[in-house]
Write a protein that holds these residues in place. Sequence first.
Motif: not given
Length: 97
Positions: A37, A41-42, A44-45, A49, A63-64, A67-68
Amino acid sequence: MKPTFTPFDAADYLKDEETIAAYLNAAIESGDTELLLVALKDVANARSMTQLAKDSGLARASLYKALTPGAKPQFETVMKVAGALGLKLEFHPVTQH
């Protein structure tokens, strides 16, 4: 004089598809879903995002949340994220030693 350090952000190094694929493969091979996850997220950033939200059809806030670490995103969400990032999931047989 004290040394200064800048925070490490993996997204700064995820510039091309090969690097992104290697990064995500390493995360998934660890077997740690939390790490996967974080890696997603990395990526996606690194890609934006906001753009990922548009491309996946998912809300940015969702999404945030998905992906946490500790989140339990639905498989459909993971597939939408992967597709929006231009990635696909593949399965390969495990070689027994």
